[in-house]
Design a protein around this motif. Sequence first.
Motif, PDB file in Angstrom:
ATOM      1  N   ALA A  93      50.817  44.061  43.567  1.00  0.00           N
ATOM      2  CA  ALA A  93      50.101  44.228  42.298  1.00  0.00           C
ATOM      3  C   ALA A  93      49.111  45.381  42.379  1.00  0.00           C
ATOM      4  N   LEU A  94      48.366  45.456  43.473  1.00  0.00           N
ATOM      5  CA  LEU A  94      47.421  46.557  43.653  1.00  0.00           C
ATOM      6  C   LEU A  94      48.153  47.898  43.643  1.00  0.00           C
ATOM      7  N   ALA A  95      49.317  47.941  44.282  1.00  0.00           N
ATOM      8  CA  ALA A  95      50.087  49.180  44.345  1.00  0.00           C
ATOM      9  C   ALA A  95      50.630  49.575  42.977  1.00  0.00           C
ATOM     10  N   LEU A  96      51.037  48.594  42.182  1.00  0.00           N
ATOM     11  CA  LEU A  96      51.574  48.887  40.852  1.00  0.00           C
ATOM     12  C   LEU A  96      50.510  49.497  39.953  1.00  0.00           C
ATOM     13  N   VAL A  97      49.325  48.908  39.963  1.00  0.00           N
ATOM     14  CA  VAL A  97      48.222  49.464  39.164  1.00  0.00           C
ATOM     15  C   VAL A  97      47.878  50.874  39.640  1.00  0.00           C
ATOM     16  N   ALA A  98      47.770  51.035  40.953  1.00  0.00           N
ATOM     17  CA  ALA A  98      47.425  52.348  41.509  1.00  0.00           C
ATOM     18  C   ALA A  98      48.478  53.399  41.174  1.00  0.00           C
ATOM     19  N   GLN A  99      49.739  52.989  41.142  1.00  0.00           N
ATOM     20  CA  GLN A  99      50.830  53.911  40.797  1.00  0.00           C
ATOM     21  C   GLN A  99      50.629  54.489  39.395  1.00  0.00           C
ATOM     22  N   HIS A 100      50.285  53.627  38.447  1.00  0.00           N
ATOM     23  CA  HIS A 100      50.062  54.092  37.073  1.00  0.00           C
ATOM     24  C   HIS A 100      48.799  54.948  36.983  1.00  0.00           C
ATOM     25  N   GLN A 101      47.788  54.590  37.750  1.00  0.00           N
ATOM     26  CA  GLN A 101      46.560  55.384  37.733  1.00  0.00           C
ATOM     27  C   GLN A 101      46.803  56.777  38.308  1.00  0.00           C
ATOM     28  N   ARG A 102      47.565  56.850  39.389  1.00  0.00           N
ATOM     29  CA  ARG A 102      47.867  58.151  39.988  1.00  0.00           C
ATOM     30  C   ARG A 102      48.693  59.024  39.045  1.00  0.00           C
ATOM     31  N   ALA A 103      49.502  58.378  38.218  1.00  0.00           N
ATOM     32  CA  ALA A 103      50.321  59.121  37.255  1.00  0.00           C
ATOM     33  C   ALA A 103      49.496  59.635  36.077  1.00  0.00           C
ATOM     34  N   GLY A 104      48.231  59.239  36.027  1.00  0.00           N
ATOM     35  CA  GLY A 104      47.359  59.704  34.952  1.00  0.00           C
ATOM     36  C   GLY A 104      47.360  58.822  33.721  1.00  0.00           C
ATOM     37  N   ASP A 105      47.943  57.630  33.819  1.00  0.00           N
ATOM     38  CA  ASP A 105      47.970  56.715  32.682  1.00  0.00           C
ATOM     39  C   ASP A 105      46.559  56.190  32.387  1.00  0.00           C
ATOM     40  N   GLU A 106      46.325  55.866  31.123  1.00  0.00           N
ATOM     41  CA  GLU A 106      45.142  55.088  30.738  1.00  0.00           C
ATOM     42  C   GLU A 106      45.510  53.628  30.975  1.00  0.00           C
ATOM     43  N   VAL A 107      44.814  52.968  31.909  1.00  0.00           N
ATOM     44  CA  VAL A 107      45.173  51.614  32.344  1.00  0.00           C
ATOM     45  C   VAL A 107      44.134  50.624  31.850  1.00  0.00           C
ATOM     46  N   LEU A 108      44.613  49.546  31.240  1.00  0.00           N
ATOM     47  CA  LEU A 108      43.741  48.472  30.768  1.00  0.00           C
ATOM     48  C   LEU A 108      44.241  47.133  31.280  1.00  0.00           C
ATOM     49  N   VAL A 109      43.319  46.233  31.533  1.00  0.00           N
ATOM     50  CA  VAL A 109      43.644  44.821  31.701  1.00  0.00           C
ATOM     51  C   VAL A 109      43.353  44.143  30.368  1.00  0.00           C
ATOM     52  N   VAL A 110      44.354  43.425  29.845  1.00  0.00           N
ATOM     53  CA  VAL A 110      44.226  42.743  28.559  1.00  0.00           C
ATOM     54  C   VAL A 110      44.511  41.264  28.812  1.00  0.00           C
ATOM     55  N   THR A 111      43.470  40.451  28.789  1.00  0.00           N
ATOM     56  CA  THR A 111      43.592  39.064  29.223  1.00  0.00           C
ATOM     57  C   THR A 111      42.971  38.090  28.233  1.00  0.00           C
ATOM     58  N   ALA A 112      43.498  36.881  28.205  1.00  0.00           N
ATOM     59  CA  ALA A 112      42.947  35.818  27.366  1.00  0.00           C
ATOM     60  C   ALA A 112      41.841  35.046  28.085  1.00  0.00           C
ATOM     61  N   THR A 113      41.580  35.407  29.335  1.00  0.00           N
ATOM     62  CA  THR A 113      40.487  34.781  30.069  1.00  0.00           C
ATOM     63  C   THR A 113      39.180  35.497  29.734  1.00  0.00           C
ATOM     64  N   ASN A 114      38.070  34.781  29.819  1.00  0.00           N
ATOM     65  CA  ASN A 114      36.797  35.341  29.357  1.00  0.00           C
ATOM     66  C   ASN A 114      36.258  36.430  30.289  1.00  0.00           C
ATOM     67  N   GLU A 115      35.349  37.226  29.733  1.00  0.00           N
ATOM     68  CA  GLU A 115      34.814  38.391  30.427  1.00  0.00           C
ATOM     69  C   GLU A 115      34.003  38.022  31.665  1.00  0.00           C
ATOM     70  N   PHE A 116      33.337  36.875  31.664  1.00  0.00           N
ATOM     71  CA  PHE A 116      32.547  36.476  32.835  1.00  0.00           C
ATOM     72  C   PHE A 116      33.444  36.325  34.056  1.00  0.00           C
ATOM     73  N   VAL A 117      34.565  35.655  33.873  1.00  0.00           N
ATOM     74  CA  VAL A 117      35.480  35.433  34.994  1.00  0.00           C
ATOM     75  C   VAL A 117      36.186  36.725  35.395  1.00  0.00           C
ATOM     76  N   THR A 118      36.586  37.536  34.427  1.00  0.00           N
ATOM     77  CA  THR A 118      37.542  38.609  34.701  1.00  0.00           C
ATOM     78  C   THR A 118      36.958  39.990  34.982  1.00  0.00           C
ATOM     79  N   ARG A 119      35.719  40.267  34.564  1.00  0.00           N
ATOM     80  CA  ARG A 119      35.199  41.619  34.784  1.00  0.00           C
ATOM     81  C   ARG A 119      35.196  41.991  36.272  1.00  0.00           C
ATOM     82  N   PRO A 120      34.703  41.132  37.163  1.00  0.00           N
ATOM     83  CA  PRO A 120      34.737  41.497  38.581  1.00  0.00           C
ATOM     84  C   PRO A 120      36.153  41.623  39.134  1.00  0.00           C
ATOM     85  N   ILE A 121      37.095  40.874  38.569  1.00  0.00           N
ATOM     86  CA  ILE A 121      38.485  40.965  39.047  1.00  0.00           C
ATOM     87  C   ILE A 121      39.097  42.293  38.636  1.00  0.00           C
ATOM     88  N   ALA A 122      38.875  42.711  37.390  1.00  0.00           N
ATOM     89  CA  ALA A 122      39.357  44.014  36.958  1.00  0.00           C
ATOM     90  C   ALA A 122      38.764  45.121  37.821  1.00  0.00           C
TER      91      ALA A 122
END
Length: 223
Positions: A93-122
């Motif tokens: 999973a880490l490699a997949l995200v990094a692959q898109h970032q290296r390609a210059g993509d604008e990358v977002l995490v879009v989740t139904a979990t709340n911001e308190f739980v997920t901000r540090p994970i993103a």
Amino acid sequence: MNLTLFDLDHTLLPIDSDYAWGQFTIEIGWTDPVEFARKNDAFYAQYQAGTLDVHDYVRFAIDAVRRQGATNSIAAHARFMRDVVQKNLKPEALALVAQHQRAGDEVLVVTATNEFVTRPIADVFGVKELIAVQLERGPDGWFNGEIRGVPSFRGGKVTRMEQWLAARQLGWADVDSTFYSDSINDLPLLEKVRHPIATNPDDRLRPLASERGWRILDLFSKS
């Protein structure tokens, strides 16, 4: 713009971070183990079935954090990151995200979990742009249990993404969009993007993705 969106739970993580946080609050003595587990399991079953009332769930899920206050909650979340999340970070999973970032993509995490739980994970994934369930704050500056704005849940993910695009004077036609998700709950956004990718798909999404000819990616085994 190449726009790459990732769901979080069971897509980038092999766990549901919201559910895991709830279990963690039991372990640290913040919630009654029997009653909390009963309600948490019921809400999780509703989520999987597509019948969840997200406002009711967030009031329940954030209640211990609301009661404990900012200092205790932030410290507890740091322990949660160390004891639970770090152990469930998959190199694929880490490699997949990094692959898109290296390609210059604008990358977002879009989740139904709340911001308190997920901000540090993103942050661990190196993703700055997070669309999560936003939480209202009370007069004391801390979360009061209510949702702020449109919850990023089911069709709300489409709404929140359109708000994000509009803030940058963009529309769907201006971006080459990809969305990775495991869940049938994310069907509205999967149908909206140009490249839907059913990632570790659940039992309802997998046959639908196959029928529609969508790419299916089994990134890792889910727990």
